[in-house]
Design a protein around this motif. Structure first.
Motif, PDB file in Angstrom:
ATOM      1  N   GLU A 196     -40.023  77.915  18.346  1.00  0.00           N
ATOM      2  CA  GLU A 196     -41.760  78.406  18.719  1.00  0.00           C
ATOM      3  C   GLU A 196     -42.149  79.908  17.606  1.00  0.00           C
ATOM      4  OE1 GLU A 196     -42.558  80.639  23.045  1.00  0.00           O
ATOM      5  OE2 GLU A 196     -42.053  79.566  23.983  1.00  0.00           O
ATOM      6  N   LEU A 228     -66.343  69.452  20.831  1.00  0.00           N
ATOM      7  CA  LEU A 228     -65.689  68.983  22.786  1.00  0.00           C
ATOM      8  C   LEU A 228     -64.602  67.706  22.155  1.00  0.00           C
ATOM      9  CD1 LEU A 228     -69.674  67.769  23.449  1.00  0.00           C
ATOM     10  CD2 LEU A 228     -67.780  69.394  24.812  1.00  0.00           C
ATOM     11  N   ALA A 229     -64.513  67.126  20.805  1.00  0.00           N
ATOM     12  CA  ALA A 229     -63.451  66.546  21.048  1.00  0.00           C
ATOM     13  C   ALA A 229     -62.533  67.203  20.646  1.00  0.00           C
ATOM     14  CB  ALA A 229     -63.646  65.858  19.235  1.00  0.00           C
ATOM     15  N   THR A 230     -62.350  68.729  20.662  1.00  0.00           N
ATOM     16  CA  THR A 230     -61.010  69.508  20.650  1.00  0.00           C
ATOM     17  C   THR A 230     -60.467  69.415  22.280  1.00  0.00           C
ATOM     18  OG1 THR A 230     -61.093  70.200  18.539  1.00  0.00           O
ATOM     19  CG2 THR A 230     -59.504  70.777  19.454  1.00  0.00           C
ATOM     20  N   PRO A 231     -59.285  68.970  23.119  1.00  0.00           N
ATOM     21  CA  PRO A 231     -59.042  69.599  23.736  1.00  0.00           C
ATOM     22  C   PRO A 231     -58.946  71.343  23.688  1.00  0.00           C
ATOM     23  CG  PRO A 231     -57.110  68.342  23.144  1.00  0.00           C
ATOM     24  CD  PRO A 231     -58.200  67.923  21.874  1.00  0.00           C
ATOM     25  N   LEU A 232     -59.220  71.701  25.682  1.00  0.00           N
ATOM     26  CA  LEU A 232     -58.696  72.391  25.503  1.00  0.00           C
ATOM     27  C   LEU A 232     -57.146  73.292  26.024  1.00  0.00           C
ATOM     28  CD1 LEU A 232     -61.616  74.320  27.351  1.00  0.00           C
ATOM     29  CD2 LEU A 232     -61.041  75.039  25.356  1.00  0.00           C
ATOM     30  N   PHE A 233     -56.414  74.297  25.903  1.00  0.00           N
ATOM     31  CA  PHE A 233     -54.995  74.064  26.818  1.00  0.00           C
ATOM     32  C   PHE A 233     -55.262  73.968  27.987  1.00  0.00           C
ATOM     33  CE2 PHE A 233     -55.164  76.389  22.747  1.00  0.00           C
ATOM     34  CZ  PHE A 233     -53.711  76.237  22.152  1.00  0.00           C
ATOM     35  N   ASP A 234     -54.622  72.962  28.627  1.00  0.00           N
ATOM     36  CA  ASP A 234     -53.777  72.599  30.172  1.00  0.00           C
ATOM     37  C   ASP A 234     -53.940  74.122  31.286  1.00  0.00           C
ATOM     38  OD1 ASP A 234     -53.089  71.961  32.804  1.00  0.00           O
ATOM     39  OD2 ASP A 234     -53.388  70.102  31.423  1.00  0.00           O
ATOM     40  N   GLU A 235     -54.860  74.728  31.861  1.00  0.00           N
ATOM     41  CA  GLU A 235     -54.145  75.663  32.847  1.00  0.00           C
ATOM     42  C   GLU A 235     -52.966  75.468  34.237  1.00  0.00           C
ATOM     43  OE1 GLU A 235     -58.491  77.460  33.768  1.00  0.00           O
ATOM     44  OE2 GLU A 235     -59.227  77.858  31.113  1.00  0.00           O
ATOM     45  N   ARG A 236     -53.074  74.145  33.188  1.00  0.00           N
ATOM     46  CA  ARG A 236     -52.239  74.374  35.530  1.00  0.00           C
ATOM     47  C   ARG A 236     -50.600  75.067  34.564  1.00  0.00           C
ATOM     48  NH1 ARG A 236     -52.353  67.826  35.710  1.00  0.00           N
ATOM     49  NH2 ARG A 236     -52.843  68.066  33.902  1.00  0.00           N
ATOM     50  N   PHE A 237     -50.266  75.300  33.289  1.00  0.00           N
ATOM     51  CA  PHE A 237     -49.060  76.028  33.098  1.00  0.00           C
ATOM     52  C   PHE A 237     -49.334  78.386  32.692  1.00  0.00           C
ATOM     53  CE2 PHE A 237     -49.455  71.786  31.264  1.00  0.00           C
ATOM     54  CZ  PHE A 237     -47.912  71.438  31.065  1.00  0.00           C
ATOM     55  N   TYR A 238     -48.209  78.318  33.379  1.00  0.00           N
ATOM     56  CA  TYR A 238     -48.626  79.483  33.557  1.00  0.00           C
ATOM     57  C   TYR A 238     -46.853  80.526  33.042  1.00  0.00           C
ATOM     58  CZ  TYR A 238     -51.641  79.761  36.889  1.00  0.00           C
ATOM     59  OH  TYR A 238     -53.369  79.173  37.505  1.00  0.00           O
ATOM     60  N   GLY A 239     -47.249  81.458  32.408  1.00  0.00           N
ATOM     61  CA  GLY A 239     -45.932  81.890  32.075  1.00  0.00           C
ATOM     62  C   GLY A 239     -45.108  81.099  30.645  1.00  0.00           C
ATOM     63  N   TYR A 240     -43.985  81.082  31.090  1.00  0.00           N
ATOM     64  CA  TYR A 240     -42.730  80.846  29.480  1.00  0.00           C
ATOM     65  C   TYR A 240     -42.771  79.215  30.031  1.00  0.00           C
ATOM     66  CZ  TYR A 240     -39.579  80.146  26.364  1.00  0.00           C
ATOM     67  OH  TYR A 240     -38.173  79.882  25.296  1.00  0.00           O
ATOM     68  N   GLY A 241     -42.367  78.122  29.234  1.00  0.00           N
ATOM     69  CA  GLY A 241     -42.276  76.677  28.843  1.00  0.00           C
ATOM     70  C   GLY A 241     -43.584  75.898  29.142  1.00  0.00           C
ATOM     71  N   LYS A 242     -43.352  74.742  28.212  1.00  0.00           N
ATOM     72  CA  LYS A 242     -44.327  73.914  27.937  1.00  0.00           C
ATOM     73  C   LYS A 242     -46.011  73.757  27.847  1.00  0.00           C
ATOM     74  CE  LYS A 242     -40.714  70.930  29.001  1.00  0.00           C
ATOM     75  NZ  LYS A 242     -40.632  69.748  27.689  1.00  0.00           N
ATOM     76  N   ASN A 243     -46.613  75.601  27.373  1.00  0.00           N
ATOM     77  CA  ASN A 243     -47.862  75.556  27.364  1.00  0.00           C
ATOM     78  C   ASN A 243     -48.271  75.416  26.287  1.00  0.00           C
ATOM     79  OD1 ASN A 243     -47.402  78.217  25.903  1.00  0.00           O
ATOM     80  ND2 ASN A 243     -46.106  79.214  27.370  1.00  0.00           N
ATOM     81  N   LYS A 244     -47.019  75.034  24.781  1.00  0.00           N
ATOM     82  CA  LYS A 244     -48.173  75.192  23.566  1.00  0.00           C
ATOM     83  C   LYS A 244     -48.342  73.740  23.403  1.00  0.00           C
ATOM     84  CE  LYS A 244     -46.906  77.208  20.305  1.00  0.00           C
ATOM     85  NZ  LYS A 244     -46.263  76.854  19.066  1.00  0.00           N
TER      86      LYS A 244
END
Length: 401
Positions: free
Chosen positions: A17, A308-324
């Motif tokens: 990281e 539009l071809a580039t996805p955004l970051f998934d907002e289900r992830f909060y705080g530490y872990g798996k967000n990136k």
């Protein structure tokens, strides 16, 4: 002209990281010090002289939503915006990053001030640091900084740090063709923007993720001093800790065992596909396409094209872990090619272990995130089931698990 060298082969990696083209924003000038040193002591020593000589630097108001970032141009400038999120304890890093980057930047501040109170605007001390930054290098310009402190949604107020929601608010504020999303404690090499911009005119039509290798500065005692959370910042200001700015300085730092590939001891898979041994042999303006990724846990920082071809970051992830790593998984499944950039790099500033990581290690937070991640994996697998992967996972070698 950018030059692409041979594709990456499967196999083991030896390591784990001023003026900007992106429109008007806060101008934060460069400082006089070389070698990446800065911080509290230098700011205090120079601010009075800077104010008397030229007045405080112009600082644009803090925005509360991306719609305030200015109108979209019909043809956005061919440039790259550095986008980052930050909590209150790391806002002090922005002037240091600004003077290294020297171009359009978006900084998103989420959460409370250092005293735990949620306020509007920027904390007073960090606002003053931006205003008081010294002019420094002759003819040198600083970055064009847009600052965003969005109002948290009602559903986020009782949850951990909404990291991916904040990232997406920053992306919505970008007004250039490309952006580079990083965490604020990863500092760019001084020539990184120039190296990235050299790739933009020949950017292929195929979706591409330009990988910037990331390293860490070992903090020795200051990183482990949890009773003194600002120890590394003070060591930087006093000149006891340097953050290399150039490729040559980074190699010397690695040779002295003061720098290393980021998190190589605990999460080698997170960076191994970059293959730092090969990266060290690459020249300026060279790139290397990765034929495959050695792990689904690969999570470098990447430059991508806005659209539009580039996805955004998934907002289900909060705080530490798996967000990136979730973002990198989606890029792979969406058919992006991964290309490593030569010479440029990011360097992580040392700091004590965060409370979020401590919760990840010692509470049920880990299991909760894993359940969200399993749902995410199923969702993106279905979403991209008919998409060709340009950078698939490497196949295991014969005789290897």
């Amino acid at each position: 002209r950018p030059e692409e060298v041979g594709e990456e082969d499967e196999g083991e990696a030896d390591e784990n990281e001023g003026e900007a083209d992106g429109g008007a924003a806060t101008s934060v000038p460069r400082s006089t010090a070389g070698g990446g040193l800065g911080g509290v002591a230098r700011h205090a020593a120079t601010s009075a002289r800077a104010r008397s000589a030229r007045g405080a630097a112009a600082v644009e108001p803090v925005l509360t939503e991306a719609s305030q970032c200015g109108e979209e141009a019909a043809s956005p400038p061919l440039d790259v915006t550095l986008v980052m999120h930050a909590s209150a304890d790391r806002l002090w890093m922005l002037p240091e990053i600004c003077e290294r980057w020297g171009g359009p930047m978006v900084a998103v501040f989420g959460g409370p001030d250092a005293d735990g109170v949620v306020r509007a605007g920027w904390p007073e001390a960090e606002e003053a640091a931006l205003r008081n930054r010294s002019l420094g290098r002759a003819g040198g310009a600083g970055c064009a900084l847009r600052r965003l402190r969005p109002t948290l949604r009602a559903q986020d107020r009782d949850k951990p740090y909404p990291i991916n929601w904040l990232r997406n608010r920053g992306i919505a504020c970008v007004r250039t063709t490309h952006y580079f999303m990083v965490d604020v404690d990863f500092w760019p090499s001084r020539d990184l923007r120039r190296l990235v911009r050299a790739q933009l005119p020949d950017w292929r039509d195929a979706p591409r993720a330009l990988v910037v290798p990331n390293f860490q500065r070992n903090g020795h005692g200051c990183r482990n001093d949890e009773s003194h959370p600002h120890a590394c910042r003070e060591a930087l200001a006093a000149g006891r800790l340097a953050m290399p700015e150039t490729f040559e300085a980074l190699q010397a730092c690695i040779g002295d065992k003061d720098c290393a590939v980021f998190d190589s001891e605990w999460n080698a898979a997170g960076q191994s596909s970059t293959n730092v041994a090969q990266w060290k042999q690459m020249g300026e303006n060279q790139t290397r396409r990765l034929k495959c990724l050695q792990s689904a846990r690969y999570e470098p920082f990447t430059v991508v094209r806005r659209g539009l071809a580039t996805p955004l970051f998934d907002e289900r992830f909060y705080g530490y872990g798996k967000n990136k790593v979730s973002f990198l998984v989606e890029l792979r499944l969406a058919g992006f090619e991964f290309v490593v950039l030569g010479r440029g790099f990011l360097l992580h500033f040392p700091h004590p272990k965060s409370a979020a990581k401590d919760r990840w290690l010692h509470t049920s937070a880990h299991q909760k995130v894993e359940r969200i991640y399993q749902t995410f994996e199923a969702d993106v697998a279905a979403k991209y089931r008919d998409r060709t992967q340009r950078t698939p996972l490497c196949q295991p070698r014969a005789g290897h698990p």
